[in-house]
Scaffold this motif. Structure first.
Motif, PDB file in Angstrom:
ATOM      1  N   GLU A  41      40.663  41.928  11.878  1.00  0.00           N
ATOM      2  CA  GLU A  41      39.506  42.828  11.854  1.00  0.00           C
ATOM      3  C   GLU A  41      39.403  43.531  10.508  1.00  0.00           C
ATOM      4  OE1 GLU A  41      37.421  46.337  14.552  1.00  0.00           O
ATOM      5  OE2 GLU A  41      39.588  45.980  14.714  1.00  0.00           O
ATOM      6  N   PHE A  42      40.527  44.007  10.002  1.00  0.00           N
ATOM      7  CA  PHE A  42      40.535  44.635   8.679  1.00  0.00           C
ATOM      8  C   PHE A  42      39.994  43.674   7.626  1.00  0.00           C
ATOM      9  CE2 PHE A  42      43.138  44.250   4.785  1.00  0.00           C
ATOM     10  CZ  PHE A  42      42.598  45.304   4.057  1.00  0.00           C
ATOM     11  N   GLU A  43      40.482  42.434   7.617  1.00  0.00           N
ATOM     12  CA  GLU A  43      40.074  41.478   6.588  1.00  0.00           C
ATOM     13  C   GLU A  43      38.573  41.242   6.612  1.00  0.00           C
ATOM     14  OE1 GLU A  43      40.930  36.886   5.109  1.00  0.00           O
ATOM     15  OE2 GLU A  43      41.317  37.476   7.179  1.00  0.00           O
ATOM     16  N   THR A  44      38.000  41.086   7.786  1.00  0.00           N
ATOM     17  CA  THR A  44      36.569  40.818   7.894  1.00  0.00           C
ATOM     18  C   THR A  44      35.737  41.958   7.320  1.00  0.00           C
ATOM     19  OG1 THR A  44      36.893  39.450   9.867  1.00  0.00           O
ATOM     20  CG2 THR A  44      34.693  40.362   9.509  1.00  0.00           C
ATOM     21  N   ILE A  45      36.061  43.182   7.719  1.00  0.00           N
ATOM     22  CA  ILE A  45      35.305  44.340   7.244  1.00  0.00           C
ATOM     23  C   ILE A  45      35.523  44.555   5.758  1.00  0.00           C
ATOM     24  CG2 ILE A  45      35.067  46.850   7.470  1.00  0.00           C
ATOM     25  CD1 ILE A  45      35.851  46.511  10.425  1.00  0.00           C
ATOM     26  N   TYR A  46      36.753  44.372   5.321  1.00  0.00           N
ATOM     27  CA  TYR A  46      37.065  44.624   3.918  1.00  0.00           C
ATOM     28  C   TYR A  46      36.373  43.625   2.997  1.00  0.00           C
ATOM     29  CZ  TYR A  46      39.698  45.087  -0.411  1.00  0.00           C
ATOM     30  OH  TYR A  46      40.048  45.240  -1.728  1.00  0.00           O
ATOM     31  N   ASN A  47      36.355  42.354   3.362  1.00  0.00           N
ATOM     32  CA  ASN A  47      35.701  41.362   2.514  1.00  0.00           C
ATOM     33  C   ASN A  47      34.210  41.641   2.376  1.00  0.00           C
ATOM     34  OD1 ASN A  47      37.970  39.901   1.801  1.00  0.00           O
ATOM     35  ND2 ASN A  47      37.817  38.488   3.523  1.00  0.00           N
ATOM     36  N   GLU A  48      33.600  42.170   3.424  1.00  0.00           N
ATOM     37  CA  GLU A  48      32.188  42.554   3.335  1.00  0.00           C
ATOM     38  C   GLU A  48      32.019  43.724   2.371  1.00  0.00           C
ATOM     39  OE1 GLU A  48      30.978  43.341   7.318  1.00  0.00           O
ATOM     40  OE2 GLU A  48      30.998  41.226   7.937  1.00  0.00           O
ATOM     41  N   MET A  80      27.658  51.578  -5.169  1.00  0.00           N
ATOM     42  CA  MET A  80      29.056  51.986  -5.109  1.00  0.00           C
ATOM     43  C   MET A  80      29.329  52.911  -3.935  1.00  0.00           C
ATOM     44  SD  MET A  80      30.293  50.171  -7.373  1.00  0.00           S
ATOM     45  CE  MET A  80      31.980  50.786  -7.339  1.00  0.00           C
ATOM     46  N   GLY A  81      28.353  53.696  -3.521  1.00  0.00           N
ATOM     47  CA  GLY A  81      28.541  54.542  -2.354  1.00  0.00           C
ATOM     48  C   GLY A  81      28.792  53.721  -1.108  1.00  0.00           C
ATOM     49  N   LYS A  82      27.976  52.700  -0.914  1.00  0.00           N
ATOM     50  CA  LYS A  82      28.161  51.830   0.244  1.00  0.00           C
ATOM     51  C   LYS A  82      29.479  51.088   0.153  1.00  0.00           C
ATOM     52  CE  LYS A  82      25.863  48.236   2.976  1.00  0.00           C
ATOM     53  NZ  LYS A  82      24.698  47.316   3.057  1.00  0.00           N
ATOM     54  N   ARG A  83      29.839  50.655  -1.039  1.00  0.00           N
ATOM     55  CA  ARG A  83      31.108  49.952  -1.242  1.00  0.00           C
ATOM     56  C   ARG A  83      32.281  50.837  -0.820  1.00  0.00           C
ATOM     57  NH1 ARG A  83      33.395  46.093  -4.825  1.00  0.00           N
ATOM     58  NH2 ARG A  83      35.466  46.645  -5.594  1.00  0.00           N
ATOM     59  N   PHE A  84      32.318  52.072  -1.335  1.00  0.00           N
ATOM     60  CA  PHE A  84      33.430  52.962  -1.026  1.00  0.00           C
ATOM     61  C   PHE A  84      33.469  53.306   0.457  1.00  0.00           C
ATOM     62  CE2 PHE A  84      33.339  54.807  -5.615  1.00  0.00           C
ATOM     63  CZ  PHE A  84      33.995  53.677  -6.075  1.00  0.00           C
ATOM     64  N   ALA A  85      32.295  53.545   1.053  1.00  0.00           N
ATOM     65  CA  ALA A  85      32.254  53.914   2.470  1.00  0.00           C
ATOM     66  C   ALA A  85      32.739  52.771   3.349  1.00  0.00           C
ATOM     67  CB  ALA A  85      30.836  54.327   2.860  1.00  0.00           C
ATOM     68  N   PRO A  88      44.603  57.408  -1.470  1.00  0.00           N
ATOM     69  CA  PRO A  88      44.455  58.865  -1.343  1.00  0.00           C
ATOM     70  C   PRO A  88      43.034  59.250  -0.948  1.00  0.00           C
ATOM     71  CG  PRO A  88      45.683  58.310  -3.329  1.00  0.00           C
ATOM     72  CD  PRO A  88      45.159  57.017  -2.783  1.00  0.00           C
ATOM     73  N   GLY A  89      42.930  60.240  -0.100  1.00  0.00           N
ATOM     74  CA  GLY A  89      41.617  60.631   0.408  1.00  0.00           C
ATOM     75  C   GLY A  89      40.662  61.114  -0.656  1.00  0.00           C
ATOM     76  N   THR A  90      41.179  61.608  -1.774  1.00  0.00           N
ATOM     77  CA  THR A  90      40.331  62.101  -2.862  1.00  0.00           C
ATOM     78  C   THR A  90      40.231  61.112  -4.018  1.00  0.00           C
ATOM     79  OG1 THR A  90      42.256  63.276  -3.776  1.00  0.00           O
ATOM     80  CG2 THR A  90      40.780  64.528  -2.325  1.00  0.00           C
ATOM     81  N   PHE A  91      40.644  59.882  -3.807  1.00  0.00           N
ATOM     82  CA  PHE A  91      40.680  58.898  -4.898  1.00  0.00           C
ATOM     83  C   PHE A  91      39.287  58.625  -5.450  1.00  0.00           C
ATOM     84  CE2 PHE A  91      41.495  54.520  -6.595  1.00  0.00           C
ATOM     85  CZ  PHE A  91      42.507  54.859  -7.483  1.00  0.00           C
ATOM     86  N   VAL A  92      38.292  58.494  -4.558  1.00  0.00           N
ATOM     87  CA  VAL A  92      36.898  58.317  -4.962  1.00  0.00           C
ATOM     88  C   VAL A  92      36.020  59.146  -4.023  1.00  0.00           C
ATOM     89  CG1 VAL A  92      37.189  56.012  -5.962  1.00  0.00           C
ATOM     90  CG2 VAL A  92      36.652  56.234  -3.530  1.00  0.00           C
ATOM     91  N   PHE A  93      34.782  59.355  -4.416  1.00  0.00           N
ATOM     92  CA  PHE A  93      33.832  60.088  -3.573  1.00  0.00           C
ATOM     93  C   PHE A  93      32.443  59.483  -3.763  1.00  0.00           C
ATOM     94  CE2 PHE A  93      33.929  62.230  -7.654  1.00  0.00           C
ATOM     95  CZ  PHE A  93      32.590  62.453  -7.933  1.00  0.00           C
ATOM     96  N   LEU A  94      31.541  59.846  -2.880  1.00  0.00           N
ATOM     97  CA  LEU A  94      30.179  59.323  -2.935  1.00  0.00           C
ATOM     98  C   LEU A  94      29.359  60.121  -3.941  1.00  0.00           C
ATOM     99  CD1 LEU A  94      29.417  58.886   0.890  1.00  0.00           C
ATOM    100  CD2 LEU A  94      30.495  57.269  -0.693  1.00  0.00           C
ATOM    101  N   GLU A  95      28.739  59.424  -4.875  1.00  0.00           N
ATOM    102  CA  GLU A  95      27.888  60.113  -5.845  1.00  0.00           C
ATOM    103  C   GLU A  95      26.497  60.365  -5.290  1.00  0.00           C
ATOM    104  OE1 GLU A  95      27.867  58.206  -9.621  1.00  0.00           O
ATOM    105  OE2 GLU A  95      29.993  58.599 -10.009  1.00  0.00           O
ATOM    106  N   ASN A  96      26.114  59.595  -4.258  1.00  0.00           N
ATOM    107  CA  ASN A  96      24.803  59.760  -3.645  1.00  0.00           C
ATOM    108  C   ASN A  96      24.937  59.723  -2.124  1.00  0.00           C
ATOM    109  OD1 ASN A  96      23.119  59.524  -6.188  1.00  0.00           O
ATOM    110  ND2 ASN A  96      24.113  57.511  -6.216  1.00  0.00           N
ATOM    111  N   GLU A  97      23.957  60.255  -1.429  1.00  0.00           N
ATOM    112  CA  GLU A  97      23.941  60.164   0.032  1.00  0.00           C
ATOM    113  C   GLU A  97      23.998  58.701   0.442  1.00  0.00           C
ATOM    114  OE1 GLU A  97      21.278  62.712   2.675  1.00  0.00           O
ATOM    115  OE2 GLU A  97      20.287  60.740   2.808  1.00  0.00           O
TER     116      GLU A  97
END
Length: 738
Positions: free
Chosen positions: A80-87, A95-100, A549-558
């Motif tokens: 399950e992880f692999e499927t979601i991660y590859n997407e 980049m916001g969608k990528r990080f989320a 880490p939880g603060t490694f990246v953040f969303l620049e846009n909604e």
């Protein structure tokens, strides 16, 4: 490199060296629902037929079927992880969608029960002569291990003065004036600066070839022997190094670097070999891909035809996207826009290599590469490499001393602060050695073990000199071997299991069960476990709750993404860890990985224990017992599952830590699981139980707590790629596959 890190090795860097500026170091209220309504991962199809009452391993293939076995077990535990991660990886524009989406994938990774995040590097008491923030504290790449601009004093710097200097750094960061102001302040306040630095180390490099290794002990030494195209400075600003300037094409696919002229290659005696040229970066990349040292996956799918060259579909290296346009111009062509590409350049996979020197040491390229050939000596010793960095290695005595002396022909020689760096070996058996050596001036800094803390207090220096070192982006983990094959170390058959054949079979089948693995993970009091190496006062300081880490990246846009089929919108500024928590909450997983109130309301995924949950652990175990009973496996206090945990008995702290794990797990799970502490009488034996294993089949453990990872570049992909299948992920071997 930064990559696969041995806990003892990096803990040695914290405990027997300076732990001053966030450089890498080894080894409750959950706030969420404690429901254990999870989907079991134990339903499997198998052609094996068992006699009534006979227990059968559904994945008991022969050695020739190891890859098939790994594929099936990986799909069972991480499909399950692999499927979601590859997407998520496929998203390279938003980049916001990528990080989320990567955060959602990480939530599934954590829920798999294959490994438990435990601690970052740092967060221990230390005493040091090194000024804070005078090496880079960038969270990725190799530059935090470059020590040439560290500011070192002849006297230990007091804790109060360190706080003053940290405040100065925060104010001056980005101005380019920090280093000079730091030196000025120390001099004006009674400190004497010096140009030497002595630190402890716990493992010699296994190779001196920076392009053929993925091991932290190798890279931490070698990073001081070469320069890359760019380098992060002590203010964490990217600066030109061997490249003077560069351009990126409008489509984001071509990066062109213009090299400085006059930089030299030298031998270990400091004698000139050649000038650094653009072809050195071409040769370096080809050698890295030929050597397959474990980090080649970083450029797969990034640089044009790098993957194809590795697989053999492309044999002419001129078709790979790295070219010397002339003597001083290097061009990289990317397979797709890669927003984090520049952050990758501070990592060793982009190191240059002098082609003619390599060939003089028996080195060949492409199909002719053979590092086992009788005439191949490149990287075998510190005398068998060429240097273009601030230091040459003037002495390398195994398990004793490594000396880095200033390179007389270094292009930036007048701007390095340290003329020599000395590494002194510490086997970690004497818990007070690093502290005593620091106070006597043999070392310039040491992290303090629990014993050393007490000694410092008794000596009357703790209150004045001791400080808490910074934590970094390293994540040390506790691994669950879901496919244990080895029963003794692959190199010398040491650390052999004492389990019977029946016990081995029972533990293998139990480890296939997700609820069983989660029960183990939630039954560990990580704070008590961590306290054995950090001391009771700091047991929470270095704890981490996520891999990235939880603060490694953040969303620049909604950004709006689906969480369990529901469109969910996160505002601009949302940190990665908050999205991981949202997915865990939606799944009813009883773990807290994000505290939005931490760090003055900034939020954090660290410095609290969000995993230890005895009630949920017992519930998961109850479910696992019922599921395993349906497979014919009885698990109870009268018929427990025995799991092997190797530990280094030569260290009191690590022995205490292993016992803390044993006591916590056995107590919470009511004796249904018994932890066998497998005595490794040397640190090498401990490493060879798993850290030095070449693949999952060589992992000699059921549970392992030695290895960790720190990022190579500034994207969550740097962490999550390590858990991919088919020998792509560097850390999947730690869970027993590939």
């Amino acid at each position: 490199m930064k990559k696969l890190l041995a806990l003892l090795l990096v803990l040695a860097l914290a405990l027997s060296m300076v732990a001053c500026s966030g450089n890498k170091t080894p080894s409750t209220d959950t706030g969420s629902d404690t429901s254990t309504d999870t989907t079991t991962d134990t339903d499997t199809d198998t052609d094996s037929e068992a006699a009534p009452g006979e227990l059968v391993d559904p994945y008991a293939y022969s050695e020739d079927d190891y890859d098939i076995q790994s594929e099936e077990i990986y799909d069972l535990v991480l499909g399950e992880f692999e499927t979601i991660y590859n997407e998520a990886k496929a998203e390279v524009v938003d980049m916001g969608k990528r990080f989320a989406e990567m955060a959602i994938a990480e939530a599934k990774l954590l829920e798999s029960g294959t490994f438990l995040p435990v601690s970052a590097q740092g967060g221990n008491y230390a005493i040091s002569r090194v000024a804070p923030y005078t090496a880079s504290t960038t969270l990725w790449g190799n530059d935090s291990d470059r020590f040439h601009n560290q500011v070192v004093t002849t006297e230990p710097i007091t804790a109060a003065d360190r706080d003053t200097l940290k405040a100065m750094w925060a104010e001056l960061k980005g101005t380019g004036t920090w280093e000079a102001e730091c030196e000025k302040w120390l001099t004006e306040n009674g400190y004497t600066l010096k140009d030497t630095y002595a630190m402890g180390y716990a493992s010699d490099p296994k190779t001196w070839d920076i392009l053929a290794t993925s091991q932290a002990p190798d890279a931490e030494a070698l990073v001081n022997t070469f320069d890359g195209l760019v380098e992060y400075d002590s203010e964490n600003v990217m600066q030109p190094a061997l490249a003077e300037s560069w351009e990126e094409s409008e489509d984001g696919l071509t990066y062109t670097f213009h090299l400085r002229q006059g930089a030299k290659w030298v031998d270990s005696q400091g004698r000139e070999i050649a000038e650094v040229k653009a072809d050195d970066f071409v040769a370096g990349m080809q050698h890295m891909l030929d050597a397959m040292g474990g980090l080649e996956y970083l450029v797969q799918g990034v640089i044009v035809n790098a993957s194809e060259y590795i697989t053999g579909d492309v044999t002419d290296f001129s078709e790979v996207g790295v070219k010397a346009l002339d003597d001083y111009t290097v061009e990289y062509t990317l397979a797709q826009p890669t927003p984090y590409f520049m952050t990758m350049l501070s990592y060793s996979v982009f190191a240059p290599m002098n082609r003619s020197y390599y060939e003089s040491k028996g080195g060949k390229f492409g199909a002719d590469f053979d590092n086992t050939a009788a005439d191949y000596t490149y990287g075998k010793t510190s005398d068998d490499i060429a240097y273009c960095g601030p230091y040459v290695v003037s002495n390398a005595t195994a398990n004793n001393t490594i000396v880095f002396s200033a390179n007389p022909l270094y292009w930036n020689a007048e701007n390095i602060n340290l003329k020599s760096i000395t590494w002194l070996y510490n086997d970690q058996e004497d818990a007070l050695k690093a502290y005593n050596d620091t106070m006597s001036g043999v070392l310039d800094g040491a992290g303090l073990t629990a014993s050393a803390v007490e000694a410092a207090k008794a000596d009357g220096v703790f209150e004045e000199l001791a400080y808490v070192s910074l934590t970094d982006a390293t994540c040390f983990n506790l691994f669950m071997n879901v496919n244990r094959i080895a029963t003794s170390n692959f190199n010398d058959q040491s650390c052999a299991t004492q389990k019977t054949e029946e016990d081995i079979l029972r533990s293998r089948i139990a480890m296939y069960n997700q609820n069983f693995r989660l029960a183990l993970m939630l039954s560990l009091d990580r704070a008590a476990y961590n306290a054995q190496t950090t001391g009771e006062e700091l047991k929470l300081t270095s704890l981490v709750n996520t891999f990235t880490p939880g603060t490694f990246v953040f969303l620049e846009n909604e950004t709006t993404v689906d969480i369990n089929g529901t469109p969910t919108t996160f505002p601009a500024g949302t940190f990665y860890g908050a999205i991981v928590q949202a997915q865990l909450d939606a799944d009813g997983f009883p773990v807290k990985v994000w505290d939005p109130e931490a760090d003055g309301g900034i939020g954090s995924s660290a410095a609290f224990d969000g995993w230890y949950n005895p009630e949920a652990a017992a519930s998961y175990m109850e479910t696992a017992i019922a599921e395993l009973a349906e497979q014919g496996l009885e698990v109870s206090a009268e018929n427990p599952i025995y799991l092997d945990l190797p530990y280094f008995s030569g260290s009191e702290a690590f022995g205490n830590r292993a016992n803390a794990l044993k006591q916590s797990v056995e107590s919470v799970l009511g004796g249904a699981v018994i932890i066998n502490l497998v005595d490794c009488v040397s640190s090498d034996a401990w490493y060879y139980a798993g850290f030095y294993a070449n693949n999952g089949a060589e992992g000699n453990y059921d549970i392992y707590d030695v290895s960790g990872w720190s990022p190579d570049y500034g994207d969550p992909q740097s962490y999550l790629d390590t858990m991919l299948p088919d020998y792509v992920g560097y850390m999947t071997k730690q869970i027993g596959v590939f």
